[in-house]
Design a protein around this motif. Structure first.
Motif, PDB file in Angstrom:
ATOM      1  N   LEU A   1      13.982  36.473 -31.813  1.00 12.73           N
ATOM      2  CA  LEU A   1      15.431  36.293 -31.804  1.00 12.73           C
ATOM      3  C   LEU A   1      15.938  36.567 -30.401  1.00 12.73           C
ATOM      4  N   GLU A   2      16.681  35.592 -29.860  1.00  8.00           N
ATOM      5  CA  GLU A   2      17.295  35.744 -28.549  1.00  8.00           C
ATOM      6  C   GLU A   2      18.805  35.586 -28.724  1.00  8.00           C
ATOM      7  N   VAL A   3      19.542  36.640 -28.375  1.00  2.66           N
ATOM      8  CA  VAL A   3      20.994  36.637 -28.530  1.00  2.66           C
ATOM      9  C   VAL A   3      21.617  36.809 -27.149  1.00  2.66           C
ATOM     10  N   GLU A   4      22.356  35.794 -26.703  1.00  2.00           N
ATOM     11  CA  GLU A   4      23.012  35.868 -25.404  1.00  2.00           C
ATOM     12  C   GLU A   4      24.357  36.557 -25.552  1.00  2.00           C
ATOM     13  N   PRO A   5      24.841  37.204 -24.479  1.00  4.82           N
ATOM     14  CA  PRO A   5      26.143  37.873 -24.539  1.00  4.82           C
ATOM     15  C   PRO A   5      27.244  36.906 -24.976  1.00  4.82           C
ATOM     16  N   GLY A   6      28.070  37.358 -25.903  1.00  6.28           N
ATOM     17  CA  GLY A   6      29.146  36.530 -26.441  1.00  6.28           C
ATOM     18  C   GLY A   6      28.821  35.950 -27.803  1.00  6.28           C
ATOM     19  N   ALA A   7      27.538  35.820 -28.124  1.00  5.16           N
ATOM     20  CA  ALA A   7      27.145  35.304 -29.442  1.00  5.16           C
ATOM     21  C   ALA A   7      27.509  36.329 -30.509  1.00  5.16           C
ATOM     22  N   PHE A   8      27.765  35.830 -31.733  1.00  2.00           N
ATOM     23  CA  PHE A   8      28.177  36.700 -32.828  1.00  2.00           C
ATOM     24  C   PHE A   8      27.363  36.361 -34.063  1.00  2.00           C
ATOM     25  N   TYR A   9      26.871  37.384 -34.733  1.00  2.59           N
ATOM     26  CA  TYR A   9      26.293  37.167 -36.056  1.00  2.59           C
ATOM     27  C   TYR A   9      26.641  38.344 -36.945  1.00  2.59           C
ATOM     28  N   GLN A  10      26.859  38.024 -38.218  1.00  2.00           N
ATOM     29  CA  GLN A  10      27.153  39.043 -39.205  1.00  2.00           C
ATOM     30  C   GLN A  10      26.197  38.827 -40.356  1.00  2.00           C
ATOM     31  N   GLY A  11      25.345  39.802 -40.581  1.00  2.00           N
ATOM     32  CA  GLY A  11      24.325  39.717 -41.614  1.00  2.00           C
ATOM     33  C   GLY A  11      23.127  40.523 -41.181  1.00  2.00           C
ATOM     34  N   SER A  12      22.093  40.483 -41.965  1.00  2.00           N
ATOM     35  CA  SER A  12      20.893  41.240 -41.624  1.00  2.00           C
ATOM     36  C   SER A  12      19.919  40.371 -40.835  1.00  2.00           C
ATOM     37  N   VAL A  13      19.081  41.044 -40.069  1.00  2.00           N
ATOM     38  CA  VAL A  13      18.024  40.365 -39.322  1.00  2.00           C
ATOM     39  C   VAL A  13      16.702  40.968 -39.755  1.00  2.00           C
ATOM     40  N   THR A  14      15.785  40.110 -40.173  1.00  2.00           N
ATOM     41  CA  THR A  14      14.442  40.541 -40.534  1.00  2.00           C
ATOM     42  C   THR A  14      13.472  39.906 -39.566  1.00  2.00           C
ATOM     43  N   MET A  15      12.747  40.759 -38.825  1.00  2.00           N
ATOM     44  CA  MET A  15      11.755  40.258 -37.886  1.00  2.00           C
ATOM     45  C   MET A  15      10.430  40.122 -38.634  1.00  2.00           C
ATOM     46  N   LEU A  16       9.888  38.919 -38.591  1.00  2.00           N
ATOM     47  CA  LEU A  16       8.683  38.602 -39.343  1.00  2.00           C
ATOM     48  C   LEU A  16       7.479  38.527 -38.417  1.00  2.00           C
ATOM     49  N   GLY A  17       6.301  38.764 -38.987  1.00  2.00           N
ATOM     50  CA  GLY A  17       5.067  38.591 -38.233  1.00  2.00           C
ATOM     51  C   GLY A  17       4.736  37.116 -38.096  1.00  2.00           C
TER      52      GLY A  17
END
Length: 140
Positions: free
Chosen positions: A107-123
């Protein structure tokens, strides 16, 4: 002025990863109601009210809106997504807005981006590519 160019610099080629062709485009003035599945890559500049599945890359343009889940190999978001994401790699650009959960390896999030919810990092083994069987049509 209009003669041949004196600049003999070779034209720079784009590497194969960056040169992936987008073969499906949902234009800005277009709204698709229903699910979209493609075996290649897709760019959404318009609106999709349904799920999006792409075996290749899915791009949501700056004016694009997807109201449904997205399952793709790679997801690049400039616009808005209201739904859950499952992708091997997700990039959120500064204008991106996501309301939903994200499941990804990277996951790459640049400054200014918005997300609301959970993040699950997978193998690496957890994210399967989009199912090609779901992309076939029966001619009945």
């Amino acid at each position: 002025m209009f003669g041949p160019s004196k600049d003999k610099t070779p034209i720079r080629t784009i590497d194969s990863a960056a040169a992936k062709q987008i073969d499906t485009v949902i234009a800005e003035q277009y709204t698709l109601e229903g699910d979209l599945a493609t075996k290649n890559s897709v760019k959404v500049d318009g609106r999709i009210q349904g799920n999006l599945q792409a075996i290749g890359q899915a791009i949501i343009g700056e004016h694009g809106l997807v109201m449904g889940d997205v399952h793709s190999t790679d997801l690049l978001v400039f616009g808005r997504l209201e739904g859950n994401v499952r992708a091997k790699a997700v990039q959120l650009k500064p204008t991106a807005r996501i309301l939903g959960n994200i499941e990804t390896e990277t996951l790459e999030v640049e400054p200014g981006a918005f997300y609301q919810g959970s993040v699950t990092m997978l193998g690496a083994q957890a994210v399967a590519p989009a199912d090609p069987a779901l992309l076939t049509h029966s001619a009945e």
